[in-house]
Design an enzyme around this catalytic site. Structure first.
Site, PDB file in Angstrom:
ATOM      1  N   GLY A  10       0.383  -0.709   0.109  1.00 50.57           N
ATOM      2  CA  GLY A  10      -0.043   0.026  -0.204  1.00 50.57           C
ATOM      3  C   GLY A  10       0.455   2.002   0.225  1.00 50.57           C
ATOM      4  O   GLY A  10       1.620   1.209  -0.999  1.00 50.57           O
ATOM      5  N   LYS A 205       5.238   8.235  19.220  1.00 54.40           N
ATOM      6  CA  LYS A 205       4.794   8.014  18.518  1.00 54.40           C
ATOM      7  C   LYS A 205       3.108   7.676  18.500  1.00 54.40           C
ATOM      8  O   LYS A 205       2.734   8.878  18.043  1.00 54.40           O
ATOM      9  CB  LYS A 205       4.548   7.210  16.850  1.00 54.40           C
ATOM     10  CG  LYS A 205       3.797   7.994  15.477  1.00 54.40           C
ATOM     11  CD  LYS A 205       4.479   7.404  14.442  1.00 54.40           C
ATOM     12  CE  LYS A 205       3.256   7.998  12.969  1.00 54.40           C
ATOM     13  NZ  LYS A 205       3.102   7.359  11.541  1.00 54.40           N
ATOM     14  N   ASN A 209      -0.404   9.592  18.069  1.00 55.39           N
ATOM     15  CA  ASN A 209      -2.032   8.926  16.765  1.00 55.39           C
ATOM     16  C   ASN A 209      -2.939   8.791  18.004  1.00 55.39           C
ATOM     17  O   ASN A 209      -4.327   7.850  17.101  1.00 55.39           O
ATOM     18  CB  ASN A 209      -0.790   8.602  15.391  1.00 55.39           C
ATOM     19  CG  ASN A 209      -0.561   7.449  15.992  1.00 55.39           C
ATOM     20  OD1 ASN A 209      -0.598   6.996  17.040  1.00 55.39           O
ATOM     21  ND2 ASN A 209       0.183   7.135  14.861  1.00 55.39           N
ATOM     22  N   SER A 274      -4.076   8.786   9.183  1.00 47.74           N
ATOM     23  CA  SER A 274      -4.614   7.437   8.580  1.00 47.74           C
ATOM     24  C   SER A 274      -5.479   7.141   8.557  1.00 47.74           C
ATOM     25  O   SER A 274      -6.038   6.747   7.588  1.00 47.74           O
ATOM     26  CB  SER A 274      -3.125   6.483   8.414  1.00 47.74           C
ATOM     27  OG  SER A 274      -3.097   6.505  10.067  1.00 47.74           O
TER      28      SER A 274
HETATM   29  N1  LIG Z   1       0.166   5.801   4.787  1.00 50.19           N
HETATM   30  C1  LIG Z   1       1.092   6.818   6.076  1.00 50.19           C
HETATM   31  O1  LIG Z   1       1.348   7.574   5.672  1.00 50.19           O
HETATM   32  C2  LIG Z   1       1.794   6.125   7.308  1.00 50.19           C
HETATM   33  C3  LIG Z   1       1.529   4.763   7.938  1.00 50.19           C
HETATM   34  N2  LIG Z   1       2.072   3.895   8.626  1.00 50.19           N
HETATM   35  C4  LIG Z   1       1.265   3.181   9.004  1.00 50.19           C
HETATM   36  O2  LIG Z   1       2.199   2.219   8.479  1.00 50.19           O
HETATM   37  C5  LIG Z   1       1.016   0.516   8.023  1.00 50.19           C
HETATM   38  C6  LIG Z   1       1.010   0.707   6.571  1.00 50.19           C
HETATM   39  O3  LIG Z   1      -0.007   1.693   6.371  1.00 50.19           O
HETATM   40  P1  LIG Z   1      -0.176   2.133   4.535  1.00 50.19           P
HETATM   41  O4  LIG Z   1       0.511   1.578   3.986  1.00 50.19           O
HETATM   42  O5  LIG Z   1      -0.746   3.556   4.821  1.00 50.19           O
HETATM   43  O6  LIG Z   1      -1.670   1.220   4.824  1.00 50.19           O
HETATM   44  P2  LIG Z   1      -2.448   0.933   3.357  1.00 50.19           P
HETATM   45  O7  LIG Z   1      -4.012   0.651   3.380  1.00 50.19           O
HETATM   46  O8  LIG Z   1      -2.492   2.351   2.543  1.00 50.19           O
HETATM   47  O9  LIG Z   1      -1.475  -0.550   2.787  1.00 50.19           O
HETATM   48  C7  LIG Z   1      -1.840  -1.832   3.357  1.00 50.19           C
HETATM   49  C8  LIG Z   1      -1.877  -2.329   1.532  1.00 50.19           C
HETATM   50  O10 LIG Z   1      -1.426  -3.711   2.834  1.00 50.19           O
HETATM   51  C9  LIG Z   1      -2.781  -5.193   2.194  1.00 50.19           C
HETATM   52  N3  LIG Z   1      -2.387  -6.353   2.475  1.00 50.19           N
HETATM   53  C10 LIG Z   1      -3.855  -6.604   4.096  1.00 50.19           C
HETATM   54  N4  LIG Z   1      -3.384  -7.424   4.046  1.00 50.19           N
HETATM   55  C11 LIG Z   1      -2.630  -8.937   2.605  1.00 50.19           C
HETATM   56  C12 LIG Z   1      -2.637  -9.263   2.791  1.00 50.19           C
HETATM   57  N5  LIG Z   1      -3.726 -10.379   3.618  1.00 50.19           N
HETATM   58  N6  LIG Z   1      -2.361 -10.014   1.579  1.00 50.19           N
HETATM   59  C13 LIG Z   1      -1.448  -9.351   0.641  1.00 50.19           C
HETATM   60  N7  LIG Z   1      -1.432  -7.552   0.591  1.00 50.19           N
HETATM   61  C14 LIG Z   1      -2.866  -7.546   1.598  1.00 50.19           C
HETATM   62  C15 LIG Z   1      -3.572  -4.254   1.664  1.00 50.19           C
HETATM   63  O11 LIG Z   1      -4.209  -4.355   0.381  1.00 50.19           O
HETATM   64  P3  LIG Z   1      -6.025  -4.200   0.383  1.00 50.19           P
HETATM   65  O12 LIG Z   1      -5.905  -2.900  -0.332  1.00 50.19           O
HETATM   66  O13 LIG Z   1      -5.769  -5.504  -0.603  1.00 50.19           O
HETATM   67  O14 LIG Z   1      -6.439  -4.137   1.458  1.00 50.19           O
HETATM   68  C16 LIG Z   1      -2.785  -2.120   1.827  1.00 50.19           C
HETATM   69  O15 LIG Z   1      -2.419  -3.107  -0.644  1.00 50.19           O
HETATM   70  C17 LIG Z   1      -0.246   1.144   8.728  1.00 50.19           C
HETATM   71  O16 LIG Z   1       0.857   0.522  10.419  1.00 50.19           O
HETATM   72  C18 LIG Z   1      -0.580   2.758   8.949  1.00 50.19           C
HETATM   73  O17 LIG Z   1      -0.528   3.172  10.124  1.00 50.19           O
HETATM   74  C19 LIG Z   1       2.968   4.742   9.474  1.00 50.19           C
HETATM   75  C20 LIG Z   1       2.838   6.666   8.731  1.00 50.19           C
HETATM   76  C21 LIG Z   1       2.934   6.815   7.743  1.00 50.19           C
HETATM   77  C1  LIG Z   2      -1.159  11.600  11.185  1.00 50.34           C
HETATM   78  C2  LIG Z   2      -0.432  11.415  12.390  1.00 50.34           C
HETATM   79  C3  LIG Z   2       0.707  11.985  12.088  1.00 50.34           C
HETATM   80  C4  LIG Z   2      -0.571  11.930  13.500  1.00 50.34           C
HETATM   81  O1  LIG Z   2      -1.734  11.115  14.402  1.00 50.34           O
HETATM   82  C5  LIG Z   2      -0.233   9.624  12.518  1.00 50.34           C
HETATM   83  O2  LIG Z   2       0.645   8.947  12.703  1.00 50.34           O
HETATM   84  C6  LIG Z   2      -1.395   9.263  11.097  1.00 50.34           C
HETATM   85  O3  LIG Z   2      -1.733   9.857  10.334  1.00 50.34           O
HETATM   86  O4  LIG Z   2      -1.225   7.991  11.569  1.00 50.34           O
END
Ligand SMILES: NC(=O)C1=CN([C@@H]2O[C@H](COP(=O)(O)OP(=O)(O)OC[C@H]3O[C@@H](n4cnc5c(N)ncnc54)[C@H](OP(=O)(O)O)[C@@H]3O)[C@@H](O)[C@H]2O)C=CC1
Ligand SMILES: CC(C)(CO)C(=O)C(=O)O
Length: 325
Positions: A10, A205, A209, A274
């Protein structure tokens, strides 16, 4: 460390995947649905600083197709971890590192840390121990992501701001492998900081959040509106004081006031968290990894958590009513 698998391509997984692939790693991806289709037809793409970077990756829904890796980056949302645990085995060899690039308290939090709480399993994160069993602690290197990315379309990530990954062994040791991993990430253009105590970075962190995210999910408000409302800010500060006391008791004191932490969040401006983005996309929300776990740790350490309980009750109910929990 050549063979890298991104589990969950993702926003964050896609960002890290493109960076590593372009620095010479052989990157594969475990994906499903629209993301799998997109990555089987096209490269993984990242829009960053006005340019679109592309990286062809091998994508499969089945880890067995991809085989044993040097590094597995888990970047799914926390509610997906139980499913990941059921499938991850074929990616793990004796020396595979598993980097957990996720928000919240991870299932391995008390591995190699925590004094009298060392080894405690957190039921809100890993109810039956299946995650810890599937990903043995010796594989884990923790990671706290300080960056913001979003998906434009499946397989195509937009980087917004921040470039930092804080990583560390759960034991805090500066092992050869964690230093090698830090060099790999830095070589891929990511700012990589080696933590003295990765649990403390994760907790700091979370201190921000665990409140702002669920409040945004319930109200639809951006972070600026949440912090500008005196009553809401007062409420979330009371939640944070409970969490700070819990952290103190498990050995991760925070030498700040909630207002200091609010200043960090204020710098984001009118930002959609998020969790709010998940609500808008109809995706399951990370309530257990961000809030339920703090209530559990309050019970564990004898810290009363009336404000955390109110936040949990309301956000859980909101998510249930919307079919997201
Ligand atoms: N986005 C951000 O800016 C930030 C995110 N985070 C943290 O990072 C982590 C990831 O977040 P983020 O990247 O935003 O999440 P997303 O929802 O963008 O991405 C997660 C991905 O994992 C896939 N997925 C879930 N389950 C499976 C599975 N069983 N097999 C294969 N693929 C799977 C999802 O697919 P599908 O779409 O099919 O569900 C999706 O593509 C979270 O914990 C978030 O809180 C931390 C800091 C910043
Ligand atoms: C907005 C922020 C930076 C803090 O709450 C965050 O960690 C999130 O979007 O998951």
């Amino acid at each position: 460390m050549k063979r890298v698998c991104i589990y969950g391509a993702g926003a964050i997984g896609g960002w890290i995947g493109v960076k590593l692939a372009r620095s010479g790693c052989e990157v594969s991806v475990v994906a499903r649905g629209a993301t799998l289709q997109a990555l089987q037809a096209d490269a993984l793409r990242l829009d960053e600083g006005g340019a679109t970077l592309q990286a062809p990756v091998r994508a499969s829904a089945s880890p067995a197709d991809l085989g044993v890796q040097d590094l597995v980056v888990i970047a799914v949302k926390a509610p997906a971890m139980a499913e990941v645990a059921r499938a991850i085995r074929p990616l793990l060899g004796p020396d595979t590192i598993v980097l957990t690039a996720m928000n919240g308290v991870p299932w391995w939090f008390f591995e190699g840390f925590g004094g009298r709480y060392a080894g405690t399993r957190l039921k809100s994160i890993d109810p039956d121990g299946a995650i810890a069993q599937a990903v043995p602690a010796r594989h884990i290197v923790g990671c706290v992501v300080h960056a913001s990315c979003a998906l434009r379309t499946p397989g195509h990530v937009q980087h917004h701001f921040g470039n930092k990954l804080i990583i560390g062994e759960p034991s805090g040791e500066k092992t050869a492998r964690v230093q090698q991993l830090a060099s790999l990430l830095a070589g891929a253009g990511l700012e990589c900081v080696l933590s003295e105590q990765i649990q403390k970075d994760a907790w700091y962190k979370l201190w921000g959040n665990m409140t702002v995210n669920p409040v945004s999910a319930m109200t639809g408000a951006t972070t600026d509106l949440i912090l500008n409302d005196d009553l809401v800010r007062g409420f979330i500060s009371r939640v944070m004081l409970e969490a700070r006391e819990i952290g103190e008791r498990v050995g991760i004191p925070i030498a700040q006031q909630p207002e200091d932490r609010h200043q960090v969040t204020r710098k984001l401006g009118a930002f959609k968290t998020s969790m709010l983005q998940d609500v808008e996309a109809g995706k399951p929300v990370e309530i257990d990894a961000l809030v339920t776990v703090v209530r559990e740790m309050g019970e564990m350490t004898g810290v009363p958590t009336p404000f955390t309980d109110a936040l949990l009750g309301l956000s859980r109910l909101h998510a249930r009513v919307h079919g997201l929990y």
